[in-house]
Design a protein around this motif. Structure first.
Motif, mmCIF file in Angstrom:
data_model
loop_
_atom_site.group_PDB
_atom_site.id
_atom_site.type_symbol
_atom_site.label_atom_id
_atom_site.label_comp_id
_atom_site.label_asym_id
_atom_site.label_seq_id
_atom_site.Cartn_x
_atom_site.Cartn_y
_atom_site.Cartn_z
ATOM 1 N N LEU A 1 0.832 -1.189 0.000
ATOM 2 C CA LEU A 1 0.000 0.000 0.000
ATOM 3 C C LEU A 1 0.879 1.258 0.000
ATOM 4 C CD1 LEU A 1 -2.873 1.172 0.164
ATOM 5 C CD2 LEU A 1 -2.604 1.153 2.639
ATOM 6 N N GLN A 2 1.898 1.235 0.880
ATOM 7 C CA GLN A 2 2.809 2.379 0.973
ATOM 8 C C GLN A 2 3.518 2.600 -0.363
ATOM 9 O OE1 GLN A 2 3.247 4.574 3.438
ATOM 10 N NE2 GLN A 2 4.907 5.660 2.455
ATOM 11 N N GLU B 1 20.076 -7.411 -0.198
ATOM 12 C CA GLU B 1 20.142 -6.404 0.862
ATOM 13 C C GLU B 1 19.385 -5.134 0.461
ATOM 14 O OE1 GLU B 1 21.280 -6.894 3.879
ATOM 15 O OE2 GLU B 1 21.938 -8.921 3.371
ATOM 16 N N ARG B 2 19.421 -4.800 -0.816
ATOM 17 C CA ARG B 2 18.698 -3.623 -1.310
ATOM 18 C C ARG B 2 17.188 -3.829 -1.148
ATOM 19 N NH1 ARG B 2 19.812 -1.473 -7.304
ATOM 20 N NH2 ARG B 2 21.390 -0.218 -6.320
ATOM 21 N N ARG B 3 16.703 -5.044 -1.479
ATOM 22 C CA ARG B 3 15.272 -5.338 -1.312
ATOM 23 C C ARG B 3 14.874 -5.273 0.165
ATOM 24 N NH1 ARG B 3 16.437 -9.031 -5.242
ATOM 25 N NH2 ARG B 3 16.691 -10.724 -3.749
ATOM 26 N N ILE B 4 15.715 -5.807 1.039
ATOM 27 C CA ILE B 4 15.427 -5.756 2.477
ATOM 28 C C ILE B 4 15.361 -4.305 2.943
ATOM 29 C CG2 ILE B 4 16.379 -6.257 4.768
ATOM 30 C CD1 ILE B 4 17.473 -8.896 3.556
ATOM 31 N N LEU B 5 16.335 -3.494 2.518
ATOM 32 C CA LEU B 5 16.344 -2.074 2.892
ATOM 33 C C LEU B 5 15.088 -1.372 2.373
ATOM 34 C CD1 LEU B 5 17.780 0.399 4.095
ATOM 35 C CD2 LEU B 5 18.875 0.713 1.870
ATOM 36 N N ASP C 1 8.170 0.014 5.401
ATOM 37 C CA ASP C 1 7.552 -0.194 6.717
ATOM 38 C C ASP C 1 7.661 1.063 7.568
ATOM 39 O OD1 ASP C 1 6.966 -2.786 5.992
ATOM 40 O OD2 ASP C 1 8.639 -3.686 7.115
ATOM 41 N N LEU C 2 8.833 1.697 7.566
ATOM 42 C CA LEU C 2 9.043 2.922 8.335
ATOM 43 C C LEU C 2 8.099 4.028 7.862
ATOM 44 C CD1 LEU C 2 10.677 4.699 10.338
ATOM 45 C CD2 LEU C 2 12.210 5.208 8.425
ATOM 46 N N ASP C 3 8.016 4.201 6.560
ATOM 47 C CA ASP C 3 7.143 5.240 6.014
ATOM 48 C C ASP C 3 5.676 4.959 6.332
ATOM 49 O OD1 ASP C 3 9.338 6.561 5.086
ATOM 50 O OD2 ASP C 3 9.076 5.998 2.985
ATOM 51 N N ALA D 1 3.255 7.374 8.476
ATOM 52 C CA ALA D 1 1.955 7.830 7.973
ATOM 53 C C ALA D 1 0.860 7.530 8.993
ATOM 54 C CB ALA D 1 1.644 7.157 6.634
ATOM 55 N N ARG D 2 0.902 6.321 9.617
ATOM 56 C CA ARG D 2 -0.092 5.976 10.635
ATOM 57 C C ARG D 2 0.015 6.900 11.842
ATOM 58 N NH1 ARG D 2 1.409 0.511 11.621
ATOM 59 N NH2 ARG D 2 1.884 0.000 9.495
ATOM 60 N N LEU D 3 1.251 7.177 12.250
ATOM 61 C CA LEU D 3 1.476 8.064 13.391
ATOM 62 C C LEU D 3 0.950 9.463 13.084
ATOM 63 C CD1 LEU D 3 2.722 8.512 16.205
ATOM 64 C CD2 LEU D 3 4.878 9.069 15.041
ATOM 65 N N LYS D 4 1.215 9.926 11.869
ATOM 66 C CA LYS D 4 0.749 11.253 11.462
ATOM 67 C C LYS D 4 -0.783 11.311 11.481
ATOM 68 C CE LYS D 4 1.753 14.589 7.807
ATOM 69 N NZ LYS D 4 2.418 14.748 6.510
ATOM 70 N N LYS D 5 -1.424 10.264 10.976
ATOM 71 C CA LYS D 5 -2.888 10.208 10.971
ATOM 72 C C LYS D 5 -3.429 10.154 12.402
ATOM 73 C CE LYS D 5 -3.494 8.024 6.477
ATOM 74 N NZ LYS D 5 -3.861 6.817 5.754
#
Length: 171
Positions: free
Chosen positions: A1-2, A139-143, A149-151, A155-159
């Motif tokens: 979704l993100q 490693e790039r895919r994991i990052l 996930d962080l973003d 977004a949830r925190l902002k909402k």
């Protein structure tokens, strides 16, 4: 979704460090050039496409590639046979024997060059693409997943903060 929201421009994207972005760009560039150099070197060492495919299949099946006679060695063989036909004592026969022997040595040198280039040049390039590059990609895919996930959490925190602020303002 993100990821989808970022692509549609509806969500904020955390930018990576500029130095890190530069390293990623250099890694991509290195991979692309390594693939091009590897392919072109294979074409140079074995110009026959069907022979390259055959060698690739043998390599993937972990079987030994059958030894091929180089063009120089084949020419040497023809010259030697022709010299024997004309007679090794004739001037033409002697010349064919000398030139044929030189062609044989050139063909053997070519075979050794191909073997050496394959072991000392192509193998490290393949090792990079099949080993190091796969690790970099993983490693790039994991990052990327961790950043998404962080973003999403941001977004949830902002909402949640917006909803909390709205709840505090409205009695």
């Amino acid at each position: 979704l993100q990821f989808t929201e970022e692509k549609l421009g509806q969500a904020e994207k955390t930018e990576l460090d500029a130095h890190f972005e530069n390293l990623l760009a250099r890694a991509d560039c290195t991979k692309n050039w390594t693939e091009k150099i590897l392919r072109q070197t294979e074409v140079l060492l074995q110009p026959n496409p069907s022979a390259r495919v055959e060698e690739f299949l043998y390599e993937k099946l972990d079987r030994k590639v059958p030894s091929r006679v180089t063009n120089g060695e084949l020419l040497a063989q023809y010259m030697t046979e022709a010299a024997n036909d004309f007679g090794p004592g004739t001037p033409y026969g002697k010349t064919l024997i000398k030139v044929g022997e030189t062609q044989r040595r050139l063909g053997a040198a070519e075979r050794e060059f191909i073997r050496s280039a394959s072991i000392n040049f192509l193998t490290p390039l393949r090792n990079f693409l099949e080993g190091d590059w796969r690790t970099i990609s993983k490693e790039r895919r994991i990052l990327q997943n961790r950043r998404l996930d962080l973003d999403a959490c941001k977004a949830r925190l902002k909402k949640a903060k917006a909803a909390e602020a709205k709840a505090t303002v409205t009695p």
